[in-house]
Enzyme design. Structure first.
Site, PDB file in Angstrom:
ATOM      1  N   ASP A 119       9.289  -7.101   8.242  1.00 35.08           N
ATOM      2  CA  ASP A 119       8.632  -6.104   8.710  1.00 35.08           C
ATOM      3  C   ASP A 119       8.717  -6.129  10.212  1.00 35.08           C
ATOM      4  O   ASP A 119       7.968  -6.827  10.761  1.00 35.08           O
ATOM      5  CB  ASP A 119       7.009  -6.700   8.249  1.00 35.08           C
ATOM      6  CG  ASP A 119       6.623  -5.669   6.970  1.00 35.08           C
ATOM      7  OD1 ASP A 119       7.448  -5.117   6.487  1.00 35.08           O
ATOM      8  OD2 ASP A 119       5.255  -5.731   6.888  1.00 35.08           O
TER       9      ASP A 119
ATOM     10  N   ARG B  99      14.665   0.071   2.261  1.00 30.58           N
ATOM     11  CA  ARG B  99      15.052  -1.344   2.884  1.00 30.58           C
ATOM     12  C   ARG B  99      15.632  -2.445   1.744  1.00 30.58           C
ATOM     13  O   ARG B  99      15.434  -2.247   0.371  1.00 30.58           O
ATOM     14  CB  ARG B  99      13.636  -1.865   2.917  1.00 30.58           C
ATOM     15  CG  ARG B  99      13.675  -3.321   3.580  1.00 30.58           C
ATOM     16  CD  ARG B  99      12.215  -3.744   4.339  1.00 30.58           C
ATOM     17  NE  ARG B  99      11.325  -3.869   3.523  1.00 30.58           N
ATOM     18  CZ  ARG B  99      10.046  -4.210   3.876  1.00 30.58           C
ATOM     19  NH1 ARG B  99       9.747  -4.112   5.413  1.00 30.58           N
ATOM     20  NH2 ARG B  99       9.157  -4.474   3.214  1.00 30.58           N
TER      21      ARG B  99
ATOM     22  N   GLY C  28       0.996  -1.232  -0.091  1.00 25.43           N
ATOM     23  CA  GLY C  28       0.057   0.041  -0.074  1.00 25.43           C
ATOM     24  C   GLY C  28       0.983   1.276   0.173  1.00 25.43           C
ATOM     25  O   GLY C  28       0.389   2.137  -0.370  1.00 25.43           O
TER      26      GLY C  28
ATOM     27  N   ASP D   6       1.590 -12.340   5.687  1.00 28.00           N
ATOM     28  CA  ASP D   6       2.001 -11.320   4.673  1.00 28.00           C
ATOM     29  C   ASP D   6       3.431 -10.802   5.050  1.00 28.00           C
ATOM     30  O   ASP D   6       4.240  -9.929   4.558  1.00 28.00           O
ATOM     31  CB  ASP D   6       1.251 -10.226   4.475  1.00 28.00           C
ATOM     32  CG  ASP D   6       1.017  -9.505   5.764  1.00 28.00           C
ATOM     33  OD1 ASP D   6       0.554 -10.124   6.688  1.00 28.00           O
ATOM     34  OD2 ASP D   6       1.182  -8.198   5.785  1.00 28.00           O
ATOM     35  N   ASN D   7       3.949 -11.070   6.496  1.00 23.94           N
ATOM     36  CA  ASN D   7       5.208 -10.724   7.051  1.00 23.94           C
ATOM     37  C   ASN D   7       6.361 -11.722   7.038  1.00 23.94           C
ATOM     38  O   ASN D   7       7.320 -11.802   7.816  1.00 23.94           O
ATOM     39  CB  ASN D   7       4.849 -10.141   8.263  1.00 23.94           C
ATOM     40  CG  ASN D   7       4.264  -8.928   8.200  1.00 23.94           C
ATOM     41  OD1 ASN D   7       4.099  -8.334   7.123  1.00 23.94           O
ATOM     42  ND2 ASN D   7       3.664  -8.488   9.565  1.00 23.94           N
TER      43      ASN D   7
HETATM   44  P1  AMP Z   1       1.957  -3.948   7.721  1.00 23.49           P
HETATM   45  O1  AMP Z   1       1.472  -3.791   9.059  1.00 23.49           O
HETATM   46  O2  AMP Z   1       3.204  -2.750   7.448  1.00 23.49           O
HETATM   47  O3  AMP Z   1       2.421  -5.184   7.559  1.00 23.49           O
HETATM   48  O4  AMP Z   1       0.977  -3.496   6.698  1.00 23.49           O
HETATM   49  C1  AMP Z   1      -0.074  -4.086   6.454  1.00 23.49           C
HETATM   50  C2  AMP Z   1      -0.930  -3.584   4.999  1.00 23.49           C
HETATM   51  O5  AMP Z   1      -1.478  -2.508   5.493  1.00 23.49           O
HETATM   52  C3  AMP Z   1       0.099  -3.832   4.049  1.00 23.49           C
HETATM   53  O6  AMP Z   1      -0.851  -3.988   2.855  1.00 23.49           O
HETATM   54  C4  AMP Z   1       0.542  -2.302   3.991  1.00 23.49           C
HETATM   55  O7  AMP Z   1       0.584  -1.955   2.343  1.00 23.49           O
HETATM   56  C5  AMP Z   1      -0.791  -1.507   4.423  1.00 23.49           C
HETATM   57  N1  AMP Z   1      -0.396  -0.156   5.007  1.00 23.49           N
HETATM   58  C6  AMP Z   1       0.190  -0.128   5.992  1.00 23.49           C
HETATM   59  N2  AMP Z   1       0.208   1.377   6.227  1.00 23.49           N
HETATM   60  C7  AMP Z   1      -0.119   1.946   5.334  1.00 23.49           C
HETATM   61  C8  AMP Z   1      -0.195   3.236   4.824  1.00 23.49           C
HETATM   62  N3  AMP Z   1       0.128   4.249   5.718  1.00 23.49           N
HETATM   63  N4  AMP Z   1      -0.673   3.396   3.660  1.00 23.49           N
HETATM   64  C9  AMP Z   1      -0.950   2.622   2.727  1.00 23.49           C
HETATM   65  N5  AMP Z   1      -0.962   1.292   3.179  1.00 23.49           N
HETATM   66  C10 AMP Z   1      -0.615   0.975   4.427  1.00 23.49           C
HETATM   67 MG    MG Z   2       3.455  -6.523   6.265  1.00 28.19          MG
END
Ligand code: AMP
Ligand code: MG
Length: 494
Positions: free
Chosen positions: A262, A176, A92, A252-253
């Protein structure tokens, strides 16, 4: 040593085609500036660290100027979050810029996190906070310093824009590096949308890029699954022995290369407590320290389901049955190293079990206990006794331990030196990390980020010259977590 313009880019993921990603450039930002550059990470991709000083560095990695040779893309993936399937995740806010090989032939994904919303953003802002970027940056260095496979980060770029989380706060971008950004959730995405041929292509991609020695085998998909299973078991055994809690082991991590990936509300254990998780959002403790091995198995089972058109369910089950024995083997080896013991028999297992019991009962700092242990069986250092409300617990355990040392009859000096290269003196305690974040956010002072980076790249040794150059007081950084900050918990979005 290459300049930024001289990178030898490859784009093997891009070649999979548009079903797998959205091609998109990073969005420009206001007033980007360098917060910290990591020379060790630069060396991994053959980049001259002098490049950090060029204004173009910040221009390229903020998205304000296209990086020559990069082909940015947001990957499509889904995944299980806290046990529930979320069909729509994807990058995202991050973009894979491409892959760079250094002189030694090892290829790294270069990835920019926080560079604006993609089509997978689901209404979020596509940005990253400075706080989260510092956590991921230093988390990777600390975990790498302990010899655990992980992503690294090349740099943090600050931006002159606020991001809105629980409160408005400074934003940043993180550059990263990872051997892979393909997640268990990448496979799940194609499996649950009924696109088995895409799962197969992704599996072939992983085989070719990461496991070429398996790619020619008749049962290559079974071997791929077995290898990912073993790497995951080894990774989690590493986490357990180091007292590391990932905090968000969603599918997903987890990558197909078995690395720490992550960094959100992660943490290192203060006092030994298997129920602890630093993730405030995880009310049921699904991802608590003592459950990580089991969750690894759960996640692998989900990956296995996506491969049922390539491997029979019976074979997947058979392979999964090897997970726990593999984990136990790796874990015993690592705990043997921590205790300076080579014979890993049932007496050893009993010794480890008893140790956890007394550490838990007495609420002893996990890291410092092991570090102090190398002095034994000489004079029991006062520091080893510290924290034991009930010293008899320690004495009876030490009696048992002494017997197991004596039956191996090691050279004690050698043993001590080896143990001190396995049991760290310095770990990234969350309160130290918070202090660095505080200074960065409130005073725009990034010196503590640099200090922790330098310190944690070698967590085993005092390095007086380097410490004095960076103003590092080792006693301060090696100390136990202050009472008020023990078991600090963080929210996913803070
Ligand atoms: P994460 O917790 O970083 O593994 O993110 C989980 C999901 O949320 C993934 O699809 C990320 O791309 C999306 N995501 C987290 N924060 C944001 C943000 N600020 N803007 C867009 N997508 C986000
Ligand atoms: Mg993630």
């Amino acid at each position: 040593m290459a300049t930024l313009e001289q990178f030898d880019w490859a784009h093997s993921f891009y070649e999979l085609g548009p079903d797998f990603f959205q091609a998109k450039s990073p969005d420009p930002v206001a007033a980007p500036y360098l917060i910290d550059g990591n020379p060790e990470a630069a060396a991994l991709i053959g980049l001259d660290p002098a490049e950090f000083e060029r204004p173009e560095f910040v221009e390229y990695f903020s998205g304000n100027r296209p990086l020559p040779g990069a082909q940015p893309l947001a990957m499509d993936y889904s995944g299980h979050q806290f046990g529930l399937y979320n069909p729509r995740l994807g990058d995202g806010r991050g973009l894979l810029l491409g892959e760079v090989a250094n002189g030694s032939g090892h290829t790294w994904d270069v990835y920019l996190k926080g560079c604006g919303p993609t089509r997978f953003a689901r209404g979020f802002d596509g940005r990253a906070s400075l706080r989260a970027s510092i956590r991921e940056y230093l988390g990777g260095e600390a975990v790498h310093g302990l010899g655990i496979p992980t992503t690294r980060s090349l740099a943090i770029i600050g931006i002159g824009e606020l991001v809105y989380r629980e409160t408005p706060q400074p934003g940043a971008l993180l550059v990263r590096l990872s051997d892979s950004h393909v997640r268990f959730g990448s496979f799940e995405n194609f499996h649950y949308t009924n696109r088995p041929e895409a799962v197969t292509r992704l599996a072939d991609f992983i085989l070719q890029r990461h496991y070429p020695e398996l790619a020619g085998e008749a049962n290559k998909y079974q071997l791929l699954f077995r290898t990912v299973m073993q790497k995951t078991a080894r990774l989690i055994a590493h986490w357990q022995s180091a007292g590391f809690i990932h905090g968000v082991m969603n599918t997903d991590n987890m990558t197909l290369t078995g690395i720490t990936f992550d960094y959100g509300p992660f943490g290192f254990m203060d006092r030994f407590n298997p129920d602890f998780t630093p993730n405030q959002t995880d009310g049921h403790g699904r991802y608590a320290f003592g459950r990580q091995a089991e969750i690894g198995h759960w996640n692998l089972a989900k990956l296995g389901e996506t491969l049922t058109h390539l491997i029979t369910p019976e074979i997947i089950t058979e392979e999964l049955e090897q997970y726990q024995p593999a984990f136990n083997r790796f874990y015993n080896e690592l705990m043997g190293q921590k205790l300076g013991l080579e014979i890993l028999d049932s007496e050893f297992t009993t010794l480890v079990g008893k140790l956890f019991h007394i550490l838990y009962e007495n609420q002893v700092d996990y890291t410092l206990f092991f570090r102090n242990l190398s002095a034994f069986p000489g004079e029991v250092p006062a520091s080893l006794r510290q924290g034991f409300n009930n010293p008899k617990d320690l004495d009876s355990w030490l009696d048992m331990y002494r017997k197991l040392i004596e039956r191996e009859d090691p050279d004690l000096n050698e043993r001590k030196a080896t143990m001190n290269q396995v049991n760290p003196r310095f770990i990234l305690r969350n309160y130290l990390l918070e202090r660095a974040i505080d200074k960065a956010m409130k005073q725009a002072d990034f010196s503590e980020v640099e200090r922790l980076r330098i310190l944690l790249q070698d967590p085993y040794n005092d390095r007086p010259e380097i410490f004095s150059r960076y103003g590092i007081d080792p006693e301060l950084y090696a100390a136990e977590t202050p009472e008020s900050h023990v078991e600090m918990r963080l929210s996913c979005s803070a």
